[in-house]
Write a protein that holds these residues in place. Sequence first.
Motif, PDB file in Angstrom:
ATOM      1  N   VAL A 218     119.769  47.111  45.812  1.00  0.00           N
ATOM      2  CA  VAL A 218     120.251  45.930  45.235  1.00  0.00           C
ATOM      3  C   VAL A 218     120.546  45.105  44.175  1.00  0.00           C
ATOM      4  O   VAL A 218     121.547  45.387  43.965  1.00  0.00           O
ATOM      5  N   VAL A 219     119.553  45.433  43.087  1.00  0.00           N
ATOM      6  CA  VAL A 219     118.728  46.102  41.936  1.00  0.00           C
ATOM      7  C   VAL A 219     119.795  46.346  41.336  1.00  0.00           C
ATOM      8  O   VAL A 219     120.566  45.883  39.815  1.00  0.00           O
ATOM      9  N   GLU A 220     119.894  47.272  41.341  1.00  0.00           N
ATOM     10  CA  GLU A 220     120.991  48.497  40.643  1.00  0.00           C
ATOM     11  C   GLU A 220     122.459  48.202  40.786  1.00  0.00           C
ATOM     12  O   GLU A 220     123.116  48.218  40.003  1.00  0.00           O
ATOM     13  N   ARG A 221     123.239  47.251  42.392  1.00  0.00           N
ATOM     14  CA  ARG A 221     124.742  46.842  42.308  1.00  0.00           C
ATOM     15  C   ARG A 221     124.309  45.705  41.220  1.00  0.00           C
ATOM     16  O   ARG A 221     125.412  45.073  40.635  1.00  0.00           O
ATOM     17  N   GLU A 222     123.117  45.336  41.277  1.00  0.00           N
ATOM     18  CA  GLU A 222     123.678  43.034  40.700  1.00  0.00           C
ATOM     19  C   GLU A 222     123.132  43.929  39.424  1.00  0.00           C
ATOM     20  O   GLU A 222     124.237  42.667  38.149  1.00  0.00           O
ATOM     21  N   THR A 223     123.032  45.108  38.905  1.00  0.00           N
ATOM     22  CA  THR A 223     122.794  45.284  36.855  1.00  0.00           C
ATOM     23  C   THR A 223     123.300  46.186  36.586  1.00  0.00           C
ATOM     24  O   THR A 223     124.025  46.581  35.258  1.00  0.00           O
ATOM     25  N   LYS A 224     124.318  46.751  37.694  1.00  0.00           N
ATOM     26  CA  LYS A 224     124.920  48.266  36.570  1.00  0.00           C
ATOM     27  C   LYS A 224     126.410  47.294  36.138  1.00  0.00           C
ATOM     28  O   LYS A 224     126.893  47.100  35.364  1.00  0.00           O
ATOM     29  N   THR A 225     127.457  45.998  35.933  1.00  0.00           N
ATOM     30  CA  THR A 225     127.917  45.201  35.458  1.00  0.00           C
ATOM     31  C   THR A 225     127.234  44.328  34.804  1.00  0.00           C
ATOM     32  O   THR A 225     127.367  43.838  35.652  1.00  0.00           O
ATOM     33  N   LYS A 226     127.165  44.984  34.015  1.00  0.00           N
ATOM     34  CA  LYS A 226     126.882  43.511  32.974  1.00  0.00           C
ATOM     35  C   LYS A 226     127.995  42.246  32.462  1.00  0.00           C
ATOM     36  O   LYS A 226     128.391  43.279  31.394  1.00  0.00           O
ATOM     37  N   ALA A 227     128.748  41.137  32.900  1.00  0.00           N
ATOM     38  CA  ALA A 227     129.543  40.970  32.903  1.00  0.00           C
ATOM     39  C   ALA A 227     129.663  39.588  31.779  1.00  0.00           C
ATOM     40  O   ALA A 227     130.350  40.178  30.939  1.00  0.00           O
TER      41      ALA A 227
ATOM     42  N   ASP B  13     105.052  44.888  42.146  1.00  0.00           N
ATOM     43  CA  ASP B  13     104.664  44.274  41.278  1.00  0.00           C
ATOM     44  C   ASP B  13     105.433  43.756  39.805  1.00  0.00           C
ATOM     45  O   ASP B  13     106.011  43.483  39.666  1.00  0.00           O
ATOM     46  N   ILE B  14     106.287  45.541  40.107  1.00  0.00           N
ATOM     47  CA  ILE B  14     107.834  45.187  38.749  1.00  0.00           C
ATOM     48  C   ILE B  14     108.362  44.618  39.504  1.00  0.00           C
ATOM     49  O   ILE B  14     109.364  43.688  38.666  1.00  0.00           O
TER      50      ILE B  14
ATOM     51  N   ASP C 292     110.953  50.963  34.717  1.00  0.00           N
ATOM     52  CA  ASP C 292     109.944  51.368  35.113  1.00  0.00           C
ATOM     53  C   ASP C 292     110.182  51.207  36.939  1.00  0.00           C
ATOM     54  O   ASP C 292     109.902  52.518  37.311  1.00  0.00           O
ATOM     55  N   LEU C 293     110.855  50.397  37.472  1.00  0.00           N
ATOM     56  CA  LEU C 293     111.629  50.582  38.714  1.00  0.00           C
ATOM     57  C   LEU C 293     112.202  51.296  39.351  1.00  0.00           C
ATOM     58  O   LEU C 293     111.990  51.947  40.627  1.00  0.00           O
ATOM     59  N   LYS C 294     113.050  52.238  38.524  1.00  0.00           N
ATOM     60  CA  LYS C 294     113.499  53.372  38.721  1.00  0.00           C
ATOM     61  C   LYS C 294     113.057  54.552  38.782  1.00  0.00           C
ATOM     62  O   LYS C 294     112.151  55.380  40.145  1.00  0.00           O
TER      63      LYS C 294
ATOM     64  N   GLU D 125     111.482  53.348  52.698  1.00  0.00           N
ATOM     65  CA  GLU D 125     113.419  53.203  52.791  1.00  0.00           C
ATOM     66  C   GLU D 125     113.771  51.686  52.715  1.00  0.00           C
ATOM     67  O   GLU D 125     115.087  51.124  51.536  1.00  0.00           O
ATOM     68  N   THR D 126     112.628  50.801  52.636  1.00  0.00           N
ATOM     69  CA  THR D 126     112.959  49.888  52.784  1.00  0.00           C
ATOM     70  C   THR D 126     112.762  49.113  51.442  1.00  0.00           C
ATOM     71  O   THR D 126     113.445  48.819  50.787  1.00  0.00           O
ATOM     72  N   GLN D 127     111.839  49.631  50.691  1.00  0.00           N
ATOM     73  CA  GLN D 127     111.844  50.248  48.933  1.00  0.00           C
ATOM     74  C   GLN D 127     113.212  50.730  48.679  1.00  0.00           C
ATOM     75  O   GLN D 127     113.805  49.791  47.396  1.00  0.00           O
ATOM     76  N   MET D 128     113.613  51.950  48.863  1.00  0.00           N
ATOM     77  CA  MET D 128     114.981  52.242  48.542  1.00  0.00           C
ATOM     78  C   MET D 128     116.435  51.038  48.473  1.00  0.00           C
ATOM     79  O   MET D 128     116.685  50.890  48.256  1.00  0.00           O
ATOM     80  N   GLU D 129     115.879  50.252  49.620  1.00  0.00           N
ATOM     81  CA  GLU D 129     117.000  49.563  49.885  1.00  0.00           C
ATOM     82  C   GLU D 129     117.058  48.695  49.080  1.00  0.00           C
ATOM     83  O   GLU D 129     117.940  48.258  48.260  1.00  0.00           O
TER      84      GLU D 129
END
Length: 485
Positions: free
Chosen positions: A93-102, A27-28, A47-49, A85-89
């Motif tokens: 992906v979300v972490e990699r996308e949002t880690k650097t806010k260009a 949902d999140i 919330d996702l974290k 483990e699928t949700q962890m993967e």
Amino acid sequence: MADKRKLQGEIDRCLKKVAEGVEQFEDIWKKLHNAANANQKEKYEADLKKEIKKLQRLRDQIKTWVASNEIKDKRQLVENRKLIETQMERFKVVERETKTKAYSKEGLGLAQKVDPAQKEKEETEQWLTNTIDTLNMQVDQFESEVESLSVQTRKKKGDKEKQDRIEELKRLIERHRHHILMLETILRMLDNDSIQVDAIHKIKDDVEYYIDSSQDPDFEENEFIYDDLDLEEIPTTLMATSPQGHTEDDMFLQSSSTPTSTTSSSPIPPSPATGTTVNRFLSFFLSSQSSLLRISVIFLLTQNHPSSPPGPTSAPQPAVSEVNLPPSLGACPLGPTPLTKEQLYQQAMQESTWTHMPHPSDSERIRQYLMRNPCPTPPFHHQVPPHHSDSIEFYQRLSTETLFFIFYYLEGTKAQYLSAKALKKQSWRFHTKYMMWFQRHEEPKTITDEFEQGTYIYFDYEKWGQRKKEGFTFEYRYLEDRDLQ
């Protein structure tokens, strides 16, 4: 038996939390991808974290149960572990996308200040870290599949296809761990500026090809990926030298790898075949350990190798052939550390498994007991079972307590089935979560499509008696509502 039911209840509650957590995560996830502004995205990311942290804790609990011998059928546990483990993967992906806010002010300012070479180094470090994480995740998945297949092969012996798959998974785990070791070594070298970024770029395509295609039937691995990086020379290049050219590490190498002469105070140079290998190993050990451990090792060596005063000696020095280090010094140089609550729990579970070791006879089919010397009964007693004693009409004439006794103590028999059928005809309903029979004491105060709430009578099999429960919520998903024909 009560302990087994209690454990099953804990497992059911854990799996229920997993299902709820995954549903909340989904949902999140949807809200995050549909968010219109940055503030909403940040909130949903937080919330996702939180949700993934909860699922990770549940995964640790499931892994403990999978490793336990008390649970026979582990398929549902393994499936839920894979689901987490699928949700962890997905979260990675979300972490990699949002880690650097260009396009943020901080990101634009940082892009102007960072040196291009430094930026390229950081990107390479990030790629190495992500690649190691991906390999570790695949190793976890392989180990989980091995556990699942091992359980199945124990039940059904001689399944060659599953055995071959287990061997293939073990080979993949071994190769993955080799790549993880190599990449971790490269990451340390890059952090110490002991390797060029361009050299790492040369292996990038091969490593990514291995990760993506290592499980394909026609995959051919390049076994020489890391040959051009000279990883064997890592320990020597990582060692620092002092202005005088003699560091504590050099003293250690000199004392441990150079034999002492029995006729002169000057050392004998090691042979190329053995001295170089020993030096590489010891320097790698010193480069990978803490400073305190190196100092401790050097101190002990100086105590055992008194590295002689300068000048001529009057008598030959005795040769030292070996050095004895206390095992505790290498394992924990700062002393033993107290175990965490989770580690203590796992230790207790491991000790418990030793007291409940399976016996070969546990896998055998239960045999019907036949009396060798049957005791003769008087003729006025029943010599054969009563007529129609295996019919529902007979069981309906029995008392409620007798039906409960048959249900709980004649498990897996036709008598248990008939007792359950008779109890249902008396308006008792079985709760699959608590493994107890419930009956309405009065009309429920609340009835919805998912549950009903009110006062109930239930049979407590542990204290063996009927009890009343007010304000109890009976969720329909735990209702055993099969029609017993």
